[in-house]
Enzyme design. Structure first.
Site, PDB file in Angstrom:
ATOM      1  N   GLU A  54      -0.272 -11.474 -16.243  1.00 51.36           N
ATOM      2  CA  GLU A  54      -0.544 -10.344 -15.367  1.00 51.36           C
ATOM      3  C   GLU A  54      -1.351  -9.230 -15.799  1.00 51.36           C
ATOM      4  OE1 GLU A  54       2.814  -8.338 -13.273  1.00 51.36           O
ATOM      5  OE2 GLU A  54       3.945  -8.543 -14.949  1.00 51.36           O
ATOM      6  N   TRP A  96      -3.498  -2.098  -1.166  1.00 54.64           N
ATOM      7  CA  TRP A  96      -3.618  -3.200  -1.934  1.00 54.64           C
ATOM      8  C   TRP A  96      -3.972  -4.413  -0.755  1.00 54.64           C
ATOM      9  CZ3 TRP A  96      -0.274  -7.924  -1.251  1.00 54.64           C
ATOM     10  CH2 TRP A  96      -0.547  -8.754  -2.387  1.00 54.64           C
ATOM     11  N   CYS A 130       0.904  -1.292  -0.140  1.00 57.46           N
ATOM     12  CA  CYS A 130       0.072  -0.118  -0.058  1.00 57.46           C
ATOM     13  C   CYS A 130       0.832   1.267  -0.031  1.00 57.46           C
ATOM     14  CB  CYS A 130      -0.840   0.069   1.310  1.00 57.46           C
ATOM     15  SG  CYS A 130      -1.724  -1.424   1.469  1.00 57.46           S
ATOM     16  N   LYS A 151       4.140 -11.582 -18.202  1.00 53.19           N
ATOM     17  CA  LYS A 151       3.505 -10.163 -18.803  1.00 53.19           C
ATOM     18  C   LYS A 151       2.051 -10.513 -19.344  1.00 53.19           C
ATOM     19  CE  LYS A 151       6.052  -7.543 -17.694  1.00 53.19           C
ATOM     20  NZ  LYS A 151       6.847  -8.354 -16.772  1.00 53.19           N
ATOM     21  N   ARG A 187       1.445   1.467  -6.029  1.00 53.13           N
ATOM     22  CA  ARG A 187       1.626   0.441  -4.851  1.00 53.13           C
ATOM     23  C   ARG A 187       0.214  -0.379  -4.598  1.00 53.13           C
ATOM     24  NH1 ARG A 187       6.434   2.448  -1.959  1.00 53.13           N
ATOM     25  NH2 ARG A 187       5.649   1.290  -0.181  1.00 53.13           N
ATOM     26  N   LYS A 237       2.440  -2.995  -7.520  1.00 52.41           N
ATOM     27  CA  LYS A 237       3.852  -2.878  -7.965  1.00 52.41           C
ATOM     28  C   LYS A 237       5.047  -3.475  -7.256  1.00 52.41           C
ATOM     29  CE  LYS A 237       6.998  -1.523 -10.933  1.00 52.41           C
ATOM     30  NZ  LYS A 237       6.973  -2.097 -12.333  1.00 52.41           N
ATOM     31  N   HIS A 250       7.412 -33.853 -22.810  1.00 54.43           N
ATOM     32  CA  HIS A 250       7.106 -34.747 -21.397  1.00 54.43           C
ATOM     33  C   HIS A 250       5.776 -34.293 -20.789  1.00 54.43           C
ATOM     34  CE1 HIS A 250      11.212 -35.937 -21.931  1.00 54.43           C
ATOM     35  NE2 HIS A 250      11.265 -34.817 -22.612  1.00 54.43           N
ATOM     36  N   GLU A 277       9.107 -15.039 -18.889  1.00 51.57           N
ATOM     37  CA  GLU A 277       8.751 -13.712 -18.749  1.00 51.57           C
ATOM     38  C   GLU A 277       7.590 -13.144 -19.730  1.00 51.57           C
ATOM     39  OE1 GLU A 277       9.035 -11.159 -16.906  1.00 51.57           O
ATOM     40  OE2 GLU A 277       9.022  -9.341 -18.005  1.00 51.57           O
ATOM     41  N   ASN A 295       0.946   0.314   5.883  1.00 53.60           N
ATOM     42  CA  ASN A 295       1.474  -0.505   4.826  1.00 53.60           C
ATOM     43  C   ASN A 295       1.922  -1.528   5.509  1.00 53.60           C
ATOM     44  OD1 ASN A 295       2.317  -1.715   2.352  1.00 53.60           O
ATOM     45  ND2 ASN A 295       4.212  -0.546   2.256  1.00 53.60           N
ATOM     46  N   GLY A 296       1.530  -3.015   5.302  1.00 55.71           N
ATOM     47  CA  GLY A 296       2.426  -4.168   5.697  1.00 55.71           C
ATOM     48  C   GLY A 296       1.332  -4.902   6.248  1.00 55.71           C
TER      49      GLY A 296
END
Ligand code: AGP
Length: 607
Positions: free
Chosen positions: A486, A74, A2, A483, A27, A602, A502, A479, A98-99
């Site tokens: 997300e 968040w 946050c 991308k 954030r 983020k 496999h 990656e 935040n946390g």
């Protein structure tokens, strides 16, 4: 994570708080809220969803007052809702957090025993309730906040505001970053310097365990032992201009477009004047004295580490172990002598990566971090920091930070090769000459945006996608899949091409697009076989290759995106662009939010 902000100002606090929250929205953006003190009275406004909803609310229900706190969330505990939105309030106390307060249930039980109930599903509310409980028992705000903070376990950045106190903010930091901004007769609190940049460049970063008692004219900081400490006031220049979209529709588009420039800047920082050598900052690293590298990161930063493993091992002969931070720290691996730990993190605040760094303390001979935020927690706890100079990255999906991480990692691997006598000065100069030419090649790719829009519109029709790559392209496939998923919410998975048969090949049918990232290198023929296996089963192959690859294997593919041919060592940096552009345009085609995708933030400063 946050974003939190506090203001003791000479002007109305609400617009300042909202403007600072705009710079912190990357954030987290599940809800937002502010609280102010006006004529001694404490009032709040909160709204679920993005910050613009709070701004709308404030138009109809404005908040007066020159002291205030704000928060953009968040969600960790409790769904995104107005009730769970910060600031949380209990009696005279308002707090933003935040946390994660890990012992909030115990504290709730303690409060319940005193007849103090809770109204929300959040851990953060408990902080307000506990502080108010102490105030109800006769403690003043400073004592109440201090006693409350002493009871908290877990990670927190907190800012308290108290009814009746229009010249007091109390801030505390443990495990989540927090900064104090020094204005002219004004003082600020913020999660980072970005939030405070338009207000001041004079910043004091709180250390672990610090508590700050802030008035418009004074700042007292106590350390983890409760004693007064001095913390440096630094001048942190973050240009306002670099936190706007520069005419692009999204920050992500801007940051993709910035890559040629910022990579040039990275090279400018790390190459010698003649461009033929490499200078690492500080006392640098002597790889002739390093037997093993441990590389750790999360998400995209982890894929940068995976890529660098190939470079360090193939170019320099340095054995490398790569790990996801959240696994590494609990696996508690043995760390032998002459081992260097290398942490990669854009934000420098990712809780798992910070915890992994702390596991390495006292075990690894040296802890090096590759970071985009030099004042971040990970940077401050490293023996050596290799900055990536990417500039502020706002888009939640990491783009320019990834290619800058790769650039610094490649330079470091080349220096390792030189230190260990594996390559000559001439070889190094040749490699660096190719690398110096890469930004211009990236620019060529960026001019062909329309091709990616077309391919993306087709990809956007699928619910799933597979990405395949071999060697250096395997981390790039990972990656690319990250991308895509997300920001477009399409389920995408990546496999080493050789793994397809496999098991994953069972997924192949006419509905499954398979993105194959394969420059015409020494592994290309193997990948062509994989492509044929896919097409033989009706799978749709989107081949991302160079002209030679397209010529040799482009027949029959569903889509083809052509990349310039480059030195194979440089392909991971180059092929990051199609991975990014494909995902971005697919998100646009699907109408999802490329900058602030659902459920994400983020930087994840909680475990
Ligand atoms: C990348 O697009 C994601 N947003 C995410 O995986 C990110 O790379 C990861 O959370 C690590 O963040 P850091 O680099 O700030 O440590």
């Amino acid at each position: 994570m946050c974003g939190i902000v506090g203001v003791l100002g000479d002007h109305e606090a609400a617009p300042i708080l909202v403007e600072a929250l705009k710079r912190l929205e990357y954030r987290g953006y599940d809800s937002a809220g502010i609280a102010t003190i006006n004529n001694g009275d404490l009032s709040r406004r909160r709204a679920v969803g993005k910050l613009v909803n709070l701004s709308d609310l404030l138009v109809h229900e404005p908040l007066a007052g020159k002291a205030g706190i704000g928060h953009t969330r968040w969600a960790t505990h409790g769904a995104p809702s107005v009730a769970n939105a910060h600031p949380h309030r209990a009696g005279r106390v308002a707090v933003v957090h935040n946390g994660i307060i890990e012992n909030y249930r115990d504290l709730r039980a303690e409060l319940t025993a005193h007849g103090v109930g809770h109204e929300t599903d959040t851990d953060s509310e408990t902080v307000a309730l506990m502080a108010q409980h102490y105030i109800s028992n006769g403690d003043n705000p400073r004592v109440a906040a201090t006693k409350t903070i002493a009871k908290l376990n877990g990670a927190y950045a907190l800012c308290f505001l108290f009814e009746g106190e229009d010249d007091l903010l109390i801030a505390a930091r443990k495990g989540s970053p927090l900064a104090i901004g020094h204005g002219e007769g004004e003082m600020y609190v913020g999660s980072d310097a970005i939030a405070l940049a338009p207000l001041t460049h004079r910043i004091t970063y709180l250390e672990e365990g610090d508590c700050a008692f802030v008035t418009r004219d004074t700042l007292e900081i106590t350390g983890v032992d409760g004693l007064l400490v001095n913390r440096e006031v630094k001048t942190v220049e973050i240009g306002d201009t670099r936190v706007d979209k520069a005419g692009h529709k999204h920050f992500m588009a801007k940051e993709i477009a910035e890559q040629p420039v910022v990579i040039s800047e990275v090279l400018g920082h790390y190459l010698t004047g003649d461009g033929a050598g490499i200078n690492l900052p500080g006392e640098g690293l002597d790889f002739s004295k390093i037997d093993r590298l441990i590389m750790i990161g999360c998400g995209t930063a982890y894929y940068a580490c995976l890529t660098a493993k190939y470079w360090f091992e193939q170019l320099a002969g340095v054995p490398v172990e790569v790990d996801i931070a959240s696994e590494f720290r609990y696996r508690e691996p043995p760390i032998g002598a002459r081992t260097t730990a290398l942490i990669v993190s854009q934000s420098g605040e990712t809780a798992d990566s910070l915890a992994a760094l702390r596991y390495c303390e006292g075990k690894a001979e040296k802890i090096v971090s590759i970071i985009n935020v030099p004042e971040s927690s990970i940077a401050r706890e490293s023996d050596l920091v290799l900055p990536i100079h990417a500039g502020v990255e706002i888009g939640v999906a990491s783009t320019k930070a990834f290619t800058c991480q790769l650039t610094v990692l490649l330079l470091t691997a080349l220096k390792a090769a030189r230190d260990r006598g594996v390559i000559s000065a001439e070889n190094l100069a040749d490699r660096l000459s190719s690398l110096r030419g890469l930004p211009a090649i990236l620019n060529q790719v960026l001019t062909r945006d329309a091709e990616y829009e077309t391919a993306a519109r087709l990809l956007a029709e699928s619910d799933n996608a597979l990405y395949l790559g071999r060697g250096l392209m395997y981390p790039l496939a990972l990656e690319g899949a990250l991308k895509l998923k997300e920001i477009s919410y399409i389920h995408a998975e990546a496999y080493a091409s050789g793994e397809l048969k496999h098991g994953p090949i069972a997924l192949i049918d006419k509905h499954m697009p398979v993105v194959v990232m394969a420059p015409r290198d020494q592994l290309f023929d193997k990948t062509v076989s994989n492509m044929q296996e896919v097409m033989a089963r009706g799978g749709k192959v989107m081949l991302i290759s160079d002209p030679a690859g397209a010529k040799d294997a482009g027949d029959g593919v569903w889509q083809h995106l052509t990349m310039p041919a480059v030195d194979p060592v440089l392909t991971p940096i180059l092929y990051a662009l199609p991975a990014q552009l494909l995902a971005y345009h697919t998100a646009i085609a699907k109408g999802t939010d490329a900058d602030q995708p659902r459920n994400l933030a983020k930087s994840v400063t909680v475990e």
